[in-house]
Every structure is written in C-alpha cells, then in structure tokens.
Design a protein around this motif. Structure first.
Motif, mmCIF file in Angstrom:
data_model
loop_
_atom_site.group_PDB
_atom_site.id
_atom_site.type_symbol
_atom_site.label_atom_id
_atom_site.label_comp_id
_atom_site.label_asym_id
_atom_site.label_seq_id
_atom_site.Cartn_x
_atom_site.Cartn_y
_atom_site.Cartn_z
ATOM 1 N N ALA A 122 11.888 11.335 -8.645
ATOM 2 C CA ALA A 122 10.485 11.288 -7.933
ATOM 3 C C ALA A 122 11.125 11.400 -6.740
ATOM 4 O O ALA A 122 10.875 10.401 -6.043
ATOM 5 N N PRO A 123 11.201 12.577 -6.146
ATOM 6 C CA PRO A 123 11.858 12.715 -4.869
ATOM 7 C C PRO A 123 10.671 12.367 -3.731
ATOM 8 O O PRO A 123 11.009 12.236 -2.351
ATOM 9 N N ARG B 37 17.257 5.859 -17.834
ATOM 10 C CA ARG B 37 16.220 4.868 -18.608
ATOM 11 C C ARG B 37 15.322 3.919 -17.817
ATOM 12 O O ARG B 37 14.425 3.748 -17.989
ATOM 13 N N VAL B 38 15.943 3.314 -16.884
ATOM 14 C CA VAL B 38 15.485 2.283 -16.069
ATOM 15 C C VAL B 38 14.528 3.095 -15.195
ATOM 16 O O VAL B 38 13.291 2.486 -15.143
ATOM 17 N N VAL B 39 14.736 4.093 -14.623
ATOM 18 C CA VAL B 39 13.669 4.802 -13.558
ATOM 19 C C VAL B 39 12.597 5.195 -14.531
ATOM 20 O O VAL B 39 11.346 5.126 -14.089
ATOM 21 N N ALA B 40 12.864 5.763 -15.650
ATOM 22 C CA ALA B 40 11.857 6.115 -16.811
ATOM 23 C C ALA B 40 10.560 5.064 -17.015
ATOM 24 O O ALA B 40 9.593 5.327 -17.056
ATOM 25 N N ARG B 41 11.501 3.843 -17.102
ATOM 26 C CA ARG B 41 10.605 2.585 -17.454
ATOM 27 C C ARG B 41 9.774 2.194 -16.211
ATOM 28 O O ARG B 41 8.592 1.859 -16.451
ATOM 29 N N ILE B 42 10.348 2.548 -14.984
ATOM 30 C CA ILE B 42 9.752 2.031 -13.818
ATOM 31 C C ILE B 42 8.350 3.010 -13.692
ATOM 32 O O ILE B 42 7.153 2.486 -13.333
ATOM 33 N N ASP C 75 6.882 4.753 -16.114
ATOM 34 C CA ASP C 75 5.971 4.546 -17.230
ATOM 35 C C ASP C 75 5.092 3.324 -17.006
ATOM 36 O O ASP C 75 3.969 3.304 -17.407
ATOM 37 N N GLN C 76 5.640 2.429 -16.401
ATOM 38 C CA GLN C 76 5.045 0.915 -16.035
ATOM 39 C C GLN C 76 4.049 1.112 -14.997
ATOM 40 O O GLN C 76 3.350 0.228 -14.647
ATOM 41 N N GLY C 77 4.227 2.187 -14.141
ATOM 42 C CA GLY C 77 3.240 2.505 -12.922
ATOM 43 C C GLY C 77 3.598 1.640 -11.777
ATOM 44 O O GLY C 77 2.773 1.321 -10.942
ATOM 45 N N TYR C 78 4.979 1.091 -11.692
ATOM 46 C CA TYR C 78 5.272 0.273 -10.493
ATOM 47 C C TYR C 78 5.122 1.277 -9.420
ATOM 48 O O TYR C 78 5.086 0.635 -8.222
ATOM 49 N N ILE C 79 5.609 2.437 -9.466
ATOM 50 C CA ILE C 79 5.395 3.356 -8.272
ATOM 51 C C ILE C 79 4.994 4.753 -8.896
ATOM 52 O O ILE C 79 5.163 4.913 -10.107
ATOM 53 N N THR C 80 4.551 5.867 -8.155
ATOM 54 C CA THR C 80 4.158 6.971 -8.831
ATOM 55 C C THR C 80 5.049 8.371 -8.326
ATOM 56 O O THR C 80 5.745 8.062 -7.517
ATOM 57 N N ARG C 81 4.938 9.179 -9.157
ATOM 58 C CA ARG C 81 6.000 10.545 -8.766
ATOM 59 C C ARG C 81 5.524 11.010 -7.612
ATOM 60 O O ARG C 81 4.219 11.144 -7.294
ATOM 61 N N THR D 97 0.737 -1.379 0.090
ATOM 62 C CA THR D 97 0.071 -0.017 -0.068
ATOM 63 C C THR D 97 0.879 1.042 -0.064
ATOM 64 O O THR D 97 0.295 2.229 -0.329
ATOM 65 N N GLU D 98 2.153 1.086 0.201
ATOM 66 C CA GLU D 98 3.073 2.385 0.276
ATOM 67 C C GLU D 98 3.551 2.552 -1.053
ATOM 68 O O GLU D 98 4.274 1.661 -1.665
ATOM 69 N N ASN D 99 3.668 4.029 -1.363
ATOM 70 C CA ASN D 99 4.543 4.305 -2.784
ATOM 71 C C ASN D 99 5.721 4.193 -2.242
ATOM 72 O O ASN D 99 6.562 5.407 -1.990
ATOM 73 N N ALA D 100 6.623 3.192 -2.397
ATOM 74 C CA ALA D 100 7.792 2.994 -1.854
ATOM 75 C C ALA D 100 8.585 2.120 -2.636
ATOM 76 O O ALA D 100 7.757 1.145 -2.892
ATOM 77 N N VAL D 101 9.868 2.151 -2.555
ATOM 78 C CA VAL D 101 10.790 0.964 -2.884
ATOM 79 C C VAL D 101 11.602 0.483 -1.878
ATOM 80 O O VAL D 101 12.160 1.164 -0.910
#
Length: 478
Positions: A158-159, A465-470, A472-478, A129-133
């Motif tokens: 995505a600070p 590029r990797v973060v952009a794909r992360i 874009d895929q919606g794995y997390i949100t800004r 549930t947390e927008n976290a990595v």
C-alpha cells in the motif's frame, strides 16, 4: 583564550584557540564519538566537530542525544558556553568541556507549559482522519523489530499510505519514504492524533486518548521465558492497574506462536479481543536475508567467526550485565564478538570496546545481527526464540540463574531441561562449550522440538500476512 561557536551551515561545533595546535580533538558520547578536523597552526588553531556521523555503513545522521565530553588535550575549556541553539538536526549547548546534544525541538515546547499546550491540542483533536500509520519501536529509540518489518511490507502493498515514525531524535534513521516525528514535538502530537492506525511494540506510555476511527496494533517484542506484567513476582496494585489500563488501549495483539498467545492474553488481561498468531515479522529476514552485506557494514572480514552476546536487562540494575570480558572472549575463541545491550540500557550505558569487539547496541535491527552471527550467547532474553529460526548454535551464560529465576522475575518453563544449547555459568565454561562441536548433535532433538513449538509460523512471510489482515480489516486503505 579558547572560544566556541556553532556553524549552522556546516552543522558543526567550532572551538578555536591560541598557541600550540593540539594533536587530537574528540567529541565523545555514550553511543557515538567524532574526531574534529584541526586546522591552523602557529599563533591560532581551530577544531571543527561535525554534529553528524555515519554508522554501520548508513547515511550521515545527526548525533544521538546525550552529554558529550569535549576532549582536547592540554586545552583549557572551562570558560566555554553556548546556547542552547537549535539547528536542523540537533539542539546544541556547551558548558565547559561538556557538549549537550538534544533533539531539535524548540525548548519552549519542552517546558511543562509547552507540553501541556500540545497535549491539550491532541486531546481536542476530533478524529483519526488521515490514512496513515504511526509506528513506534522501543519508545522511539530505534526503528526495528516487528514495526519495521511491517513498515517494509506495508510500503510494498500500500505505497500511498503515509507512514510516520516516532523517534527520540533524528539520529534514528527511518525507512525510505517514511516521515520522522520527534517525540514531544508538535508534529509528533499531531501525527499521533491523526493516524488511523498505531503500530507499536511496547507500551504507549504518555497519555493516550483514542480518537474516533483509530486502532492500535500491539506487536509486542518477544516470546517470553521470563514472567511478564500481571505474572511478575510480588503483589503491586499500582502495577496491576497500569497493566490493565495499558492493555485496554490495544485493539489487536500480535503473537509469534500459540504459546505466546496464551501467556500474553493472561499476563495483560487481554480478553475478548483478537490475537494474530502469524509468526514474527522481524524474523522474516532470518529466512530470506543475506548476511554478506551486514557483515561488511560491520567491518567483519570474510570467513571470520562471529559470536553475538545479547543478554536481557535486569530489573535491579540500569547497565548491561558484565558477565563476559568480550576482548578476552574474542582472543580465546579466535572470533569477532558483537555486544548487544538491551534496548533498556541504551541510555544508561556506554559502548564496549576492544580488539575484535564491536558494540552493536545502537544497531537498529536485531534480526540482521542474528543473521550475521555464527552463534548466539544469551541468557533469558527472548532473542533465543528468534535465533532458533536460523538453526545455528546457542549458548546460555547464566551465572545468576537461581537469583533471576527464584527472586527477580521467574520463568514460564524450566530452561535447564528445555534449552536447545548448553547452560554455562562462567566465561571459562563458555569458552570450553564453544570449542566443543559435539554439543550440536547432543542438543539436536531439543532444538527440533523447540523450533516446532516456537517457530512454526516463522516462514519468511509473517509481515505480508499481518499487512494483509490490516488491509482486510479496513484499519487503513490502499
């Protein structure tokens, strides 16, 4: 009589005694040592050992976990006993001349019952549930490699995303703005369950239960020369089952190049899911970084030649291979020798020492060492595919080539015919090769072909590029 106590305020171990004041007092561990501040004299004395230390020009951090020898010459330490006591940064116990340093986890949670309770909570957690990595590099022994580079790019793009780092203890420094969670602690189990994205560079190990909405990005940690996973020599049904079980936990796999993509898919039976071929984020620093500050932090003088010795680990031994005498190599080549043991030998080996020798096994980021070095000495390590980004010379010290290639692991290609530098079998041959500046021209064509195959995407922007794909895929949100 000699006594010992913990000063919680100063986070230090204090040993006191009567009689002649000792000249020195040290706390010596496998990867760190500290000198005590000795006070008093006459009838009594006191040695105060800080339980924090700074390394490589970084901040003061708690000492790494492990057993430390308390060395005070001519002082009887047999009767000393403390704890364990839990402080802010460490847990300390003393038994005679041994101080045991551990992560500051309540011992109740480290018991089988305690871990079972925490794991039960983890399994009962209903969703990510947390927008976290949740980041982990080499099982929490360091903060580096591809996860660290992705962390840096993520914090810029995505600070507001929360960033947890799994660490074995608090001697492992985490990036600015990130939150350290000690493996096995209640905070670690909770973060692992709540984060929407896990970014790791090795197996997840302990029982992992994917939560609804949770994804795993496996960055892996090197382009392979040696055979991996299902391709390793010998039929082992349990190993094969473990490999397949592990790879099914991953949603995305990162590869440095198309060669790695092909091998990793087959070696881990990673079929039907995406592999991102974007170069290695950890190698961005080799294109954009400046070695000056790194060399200064290591205490290397301006203009000194720096050789980095970084062999891989061996399946049949727990310590780093000892194929060179680093002090003799430094003397015969008029160089500073950096010794970098593999991540799997951090807990089983001790730092090398000697004149103009710096053991950097505990240094957090290999890419910075590659940037600082003038030449690399390795064997079968994947570091060869990273160092080639720099275009600097490489030497391959391979006295056990036939055994390693034929029996221990096996290769995906013939190193002898394709290596972008000379293969040598003894330290004398290595010294001679280092003195022969003509070999760079001799290997120029091989080196160019090597870079074209393995480093085509290592352009300094892989992490972006990797973060952009992360995102874009919606794995997390800004």
């Amino acid at each position: 009589m000699t006594t010992a106590r913990i000063d919680e305020t100063a986070e230090s171990l204090v040993i006191a005694g009567a009689g002649h004041r000792p000249a020195t007092a040290q706390l010596i561990g496998p990867r760190a040592r500290v000198d005590a501040r000795i006070t008093g004299g006459g009838k009594t004395w006191k040695a105060t050992f800080p339980l924090r230390a700074a390394r490589w020009g970084g901040p003061e951090l708690p000492l790494p976990a492990g057993d430390y020898e308390i060395r005070i010459p001519d002082v009887d330490l047999d009767g000393l006993h403390i704890g364990p006591e839990v402080l802010t940064g460490v847990r300390v116990a003393v038994d005679g001349a041994t101080a045991r340093i551990a992560a500051p986890v309540d011992p109740a949670y480290e018991s089988p019952e305690g871990q079972a309770t925490l794991e039960g909570r983890y399994l009962a957690h209903q969703g990510a549930t947390e927008n976290a990595v949740f980041f982990e590099s080499f099982y929490g022994r360091s903060v580096g490699c591809n996860p660290q580079a992705i962390d840096r790019a993520l914090s810029a793009q995505a600070p507001d995303v929360v960033r947890y780092w799994s660490v074995v203890d608090l001697s492992v420094a985490v990036p600015d703005g990130a939150i350290a969670v000690v493996e096995g602690s209640p905070e670690w189990w909770r973060a692992r369950a709540a984060a929407r994205l896990l970014i790791v560079n090795d197996w997840l190990r302990r029982r992992f239960a994917r939560k609804p909405g949770q994804r795993v990005l496996q960055t892996w940690h090197g382009t392979p020369l040696k055979r991996l996973a299902l391709h390793r020599p010998g039929f082992d049904l349990r190993r094969m089952a473990a490999v397949v079980k592990e790879s099914r936990r991953w949603d995305v796999l990162l590869a440095q190049n198309t060669y790695s993509e092909r091998i990793l898919r087959k070696a881990y039976a990673f079929l039907g899911r995406p592999v991102w071929v974007e170069g290695y984020p950890r190698n961005d620093a080799l294109v954009t970084g400046d070695p000056t500050a790194i060399r200064a932090a290591l205490g290397i003088g301006e203009g000194e030649r720096v050789l980095l010795y970084a062999p891989t680990w061996r399946d049949d031994r727990t310590e780093m291979v000892d194929f060179i005498d680093p002090e003799e190599l430094a003397r015969k080549t008029d160089s500073v020798v950096l010794v970098r043991g593999h991540s799997r030998t951090i807990e089983t080996d001790r730092d090398r020492a000697g004149a103009r020798v710096i053991d950097v096994t505990g240094y957090p980021q290999t890419s910075q060492l590659l940037l600082a070095a003038d030449a690399l000495i390795t064997d079968y390590s994947s570091v060869m595919f990273d160092f080639s980004v720099t275009g600097k010379p490489m030497y391959f010290l391979v006295p056990d080539l036939d055994h390693y290639r034929g029996k221990l692991r096996g290769f995906y290609f013939d190193l002898e015919t394709r290596a972008p530098g000379p293969l040598v079998h003894t330290q004398d041959e290595l010294v001679a090769a280092l003195a022969d500046h003509g070999h760079e021209g001799a290997f120029a064509e091989r080196y160019a072909a090597w870079k074209a195959q393995f480093n085509a995407r290592d352009d300094g922007h892989a992490a972006e590029r990797v973060v952009a794909r992360i995102l874009d895929q919606g794995y997390i949100t800004r």
